[in-house]
Scaffold this motif. Structure first.
Motif, mmCIF file in Angstrom:
data_model
loop_
_atom_site.group_PDB
_atom_site.id
_atom_site.type_symbol
_atom_site.label_atom_id
_atom_site.label_comp_id
_atom_site.label_asym_id
_atom_site.label_seq_id
_atom_site.Cartn_x
_atom_site.Cartn_y
_atom_site.Cartn_z
ATOM 1 N N ILE A 148 127.520 66.727 141.450
ATOM 2 C CA ILE A 148 128.401 66.638 142.674
ATOM 3 C C ILE A 148 127.341 66.345 143.973
ATOM 4 C CG2 ILE A 148 130.332 67.717 141.832
ATOM 5 C CD1 ILE A 148 129.195 70.325 143.455
ATOM 6 N N ASN A 149 127.832 65.825 144.986
ATOM 7 C CA ASN A 149 127.110 65.635 146.226
ATOM 8 C C ASN A 149 127.041 66.646 147.259
ATOM 9 O OD1 ASN A 149 126.596 63.053 144.894
ATOM 10 N ND2 ASN A 149 128.190 62.209 146.155
ATOM 11 N N THR A 150 126.296 66.845 147.976
ATOM 12 C CA THR A 150 126.331 67.694 149.052
ATOM 13 C C THR A 150 125.882 66.891 150.338
ATOM 14 O OG1 THR A 150 123.888 68.175 149.051
ATOM 15 C CG2 THR A 150 125.273 69.347 147.680
ATOM 16 N N ALA A 151 126.096 67.514 151.280
ATOM 17 C CA ALA A 151 126.061 66.824 152.697
ATOM 18 C C ALA A 151 124.288 66.521 152.777
ATOM 19 C CB ALA A 151 126.349 68.002 154.023
ATOM 20 N N GLU A 152 123.479 67.409 152.017
ATOM 21 C CA GLU A 152 122.216 66.889 151.992
ATOM 22 C C GLU A 152 121.642 65.606 151.398
ATOM 23 O OE1 GLU A 152 123.008 70.079 154.118
ATOM 24 O OE2 GLU A 152 123.327 70.148 152.057
ATOM 25 N N GLY A 153 122.601 65.325 150.307
ATOM 26 C CA GLY A 153 122.340 64.240 149.309
ATOM 27 C C GLY A 153 122.983 64.175 148.233
ATOM 28 N N LYS A 154 122.813 63.057 147.542
ATOM 29 C CA LYS A 154 123.486 62.861 146.290
ATOM 30 C C LYS A 154 123.054 63.375 144.935
ATOM 31 C CE LYS A 154 124.239 58.568 144.890
ATOM 32 N NZ LYS A 154 125.875 58.560 144.714
ATOM 33 N N ASN A 155 123.791 64.058 144.201
ATOM 34 C CA ASN A 155 123.877 64.739 142.962
ATOM 35 C C ASN A 155 122.495 65.732 143.324
ATOM 36 O OD1 ASN A 155 125.414 62.879 141.540
ATOM 37 N ND2 ASN A 155 123.767 61.456 141.623
ATOM 38 N N LEU A 156 122.872 66.517 144.118
ATOM 39 C CA LEU A 156 121.702 67.623 144.401
ATOM 40 C C LEU A 156 122.154 68.877 143.405
ATOM 41 C CD1 LEU A 156 120.512 67.439 148.006
ATOM 42 C CD2 LEU A 156 119.244 66.344 146.009
ATOM 43 N N VAL A 157 123.101 69.011 143.054
ATOM 44 C CA VAL A 157 123.995 70.235 142.510
ATOM 45 C C VAL A 157 124.348 69.388 141.001
ATOM 46 C CG1 VAL A 157 125.569 72.065 142.274
ATOM 47 C CG2 VAL A 157 124.379 71.239 144.492
ATOM 48 N N GLY A 158 124.219 70.138 139.890
ATOM 49 C CA GLY A 158 124.590 69.347 138.881
ATOM 50 C C GLY A 158 124.153 70.267 137.352
ATOM 51 N N ALA A 159 124.336 69.809 136.265
ATOM 52 C CA ALA A 159 123.862 70.386 135.104
ATOM 53 C C ALA A 159 123.725 69.284 134.134
ATOM 54 C CB ALA A 159 125.034 71.380 134.539
ATOM 55 N N PHE A 160 122.885 69.446 133.101
ATOM 56 C CA PHE A 160 122.744 68.702 131.728
ATOM 57 C C PHE A 160 123.847 69.170 130.973
ATOM 58 C CE2 PHE A 160 118.469 68.090 133.780
ATOM 59 C CZ PHE A 160 118.322 66.987 133.698
ATOM 60 N N TRP A 161 124.841 68.454 130.622
ATOM 61 C CA TRP A 161 125.820 68.947 129.556
ATOM 62 C C TRP A 161 126.317 67.743 128.794
ATOM 63 C CZ3 TRP A 161 126.905 73.400 128.136
ATOM 64 C CH2 TRP A 161 128.144 73.674 127.420
ATOM 65 N N ALA A 162 126.008 67.958 127.450
ATOM 66 C CA ALA A 162 126.378 66.771 126.614
ATOM 67 C C ALA A 162 127.690 66.700 126.246
ATOM 68 C CB ALA A 162 125.479 67.004 125.185
ATOM 69 N N PRO A 163 128.389 65.646 126.271
ATOM 70 C CA PRO A 163 129.707 65.519 125.736
ATOM 71 C C PRO A 163 130.032 65.769 124.085
ATOM 72 C CG PRO A 163 128.976 63.504 126.166
ATOM 73 C CD PRO A 163 127.769 64.451 126.335
ATOM 74 N N ARG A 164 131.220 66.053 123.701
ATOM 75 C CA ARG A 164 131.444 66.004 122.323
ATOM 76 C C ARG A 164 131.510 64.505 122.006
ATOM 77 N NH1 ARG A 164 131.919 69.557 118.524
ATOM 78 N NH2 ARG A 164 133.559 68.220 117.467
ATOM 79 N N ALA A 165 131.750 63.404 122.656
ATOM 80 C CA ALA A 165 131.664 62.066 122.495
ATOM 81 C C ALA A 165 131.800 61.140 123.827
ATOM 82 C CB ALA A 165 132.731 61.613 121.485
ATOM 83 N N VAL A 166 131.503 59.954 123.721
ATOM 84 C CA VAL A 166 131.758 59.033 124.720
ATOM 85 C C VAL A 166 132.320 58.021 124.083
ATOM 86 C CG1 VAL A 166 131.125 57.593 126.371
ATOM 87 C CG2 VAL A 166 129.729 59.631 125.947
ATOM 88 N N ILE A 167 133.884 57.916 124.506
ATOM 89 C CA ILE A 167 134.769 56.678 123.933
ATOM 90 C C ILE A 167 134.586 55.418 124.881
ATOM 91 C CG2 ILE A 167 137.012 56.171 122.798
ATOM 92 C CD1 ILE A 167 135.564 58.494 121.492
ATOM 93 N N GLY A 168 133.716 54.600 124.133
ATOM 94 C CA GLY A 168 133.839 53.286 125.330
ATOM 95 C C GLY A 168 134.780 52.168 124.854
ATOM 96 N N ASP A 169 136.163 52.286 125.251
ATOM 97 C CA ASP A 169 137.231 51.440 124.675
ATOM 98 C C ASP A 169 137.078 50.133 125.900
ATOM 99 O OD1 ASP A 169 139.556 49.911 124.397
ATOM 100 O OD2 ASP A 169 140.559 51.555 123.934
ATOM 101 N N LEU A 252 116.070 52.393 144.172
ATOM 102 C CA LEU A 252 116.139 51.232 145.142
ATOM 103 C C LEU A 252 117.305 50.751 145.388
ATOM 104 C CD1 LEU A 252 114.741 49.191 147.100
ATOM 105 C CD2 LEU A 252 114.491 47.641 145.069
ATOM 106 N N GLY A 253 118.436 50.741 144.033
ATOM 107 C CA GLY A 253 119.604 50.179 144.353
ATOM 108 C C GLY A 253 120.509 51.346 145.110
ATOM 109 N N HIS A 254 120.297 52.606 144.922
ATOM 110 C CA HIS A 254 120.900 53.605 145.672
ATOM 111 C C HIS A 254 120.528 53.515 147.207
ATOM 112 C CE1 HIS A 254 123.178 56.039 142.936
ATOM 113 N NE2 HIS A 254 122.095 56.339 142.156
ATOM 114 N N ALA A 255 119.367 53.362 147.434
ATOM 115 C CA ALA A 255 119.071 52.965 148.916
ATOM 116 C C ALA A 255 119.831 51.754 149.625
ATOM 117 C CB ALA A 255 117.449 52.541 149.046
#
Length: 255
Positions: A148-169, A252-255
């Protein structure tokens, strides 16, 4: 129906399944112990999220399930601690346990938020990602990063968490405008420069078909891009060094 399965290996192994009309795979990805499911989605996908809920409810092979919908703000507005707290509240009031599940149904911001909610509820429950944008399909939903984002920046709070699966329909991309599909495809082209030059050949041969989600060329390019990311993540899930290659052009893309 023909599907392609791309695997992330290692301690946090899971499959990314690519195909058309494969939403039934969402239920199959969950363990038989799951009794409650939270589907996190943006307002623009409310009707389609309800259809996904009905599909999940129709699968009674492993007993009855309760499926709740959590509508969150679109795009980056959804990646806030207040939104995560809303999802936790819904889960708490419904008595979600450690054997229940979260499904992220939407673009990259939705899958980031849904993944964070799954990673933090009771220190981690089952997660299935169902990306509905090109960027979500080839990047956000694949690597196991949540945040998630905070007032101080993007993606500063988070976790590595693997899904059971990714379903790319790929049928889930049908509502994207041409501009949205092309913008997301930039992440695919990036993979062409990093690892899979065949992607660049596909784009140069027919740019219009390359960015058309209905075409075979689009599917091939997407599968190559996902294969690249899966290979890197398999070797370096928690970003100890090798995974930095995926940031080529990204900052660079984010910037």
């Amino acid at each position: 129906m023909t599907t392609t399965t791309i695997s992330v290996t290692g301690d946090d192994a899971y499959d990314i399944v690519i195909g058309r009309d494969i939403l039934d795979r969402v239920s199959e990805a969950l363990t038989p112990t799951v009794r409650k499911i939270l589907v996190v989605h943006p307002p623009t996908l409310a009707a389609r999220a309800a259809e996904l809920r009905d599909r999940l409810l129709a699968d009674t092979e492993n007993g009855p399930r309760e499926v709740l919908l959590a509508e969150i703000p679109d795009a980056e507005q959804g990646k806030r601690i207040e939104v995560a707290a809303f999802c936790w509240q819904v889960m708490g009031q419904a008595d979600f346990t450690r054997t229940d599940a979260v499904i992220g149904y939407g673009g990259g911001a939705v899958t980031d938020l849904a993944g964070f909610v799954a990673a933090t509820w009771l220190r981690g429950i089952q997660l299935v990602q169902v990306p509905t944008t090109v960027l979500g399909l080839v990047d956000a939903s694949v690597g196991g990063k949540t945040g998630i984002n905070t007032a101080e920046g993007k993606n500063l709070v988070g976790a590595f968490w693997a899904p059971r699966a990714v379903i790319g329909d790929l049928d889930e991309l049908r509502s994207l405008s041409a501009n949205e599909a092309t913008a997301g495809f930039a992440e695919v082209v990036k993979a062409g420069f990093i690892w899979a030059p065949e992607i660049l050949d596909i784009v140069e041969a027919d740019p219009a078909r390359a960015v058309d989600p209905a075409s075979d060329e689009f599917r091939r390019a997407v599968e190559l891009a996902i294969g690249m990311k899966a290979a890197v993540v398999s070797e370096d899930f928690r970003e100890a060094g090798q995974r930095e290659i995926l940031n080529y052009g990204h900052t660079l893309g984010h910037a």
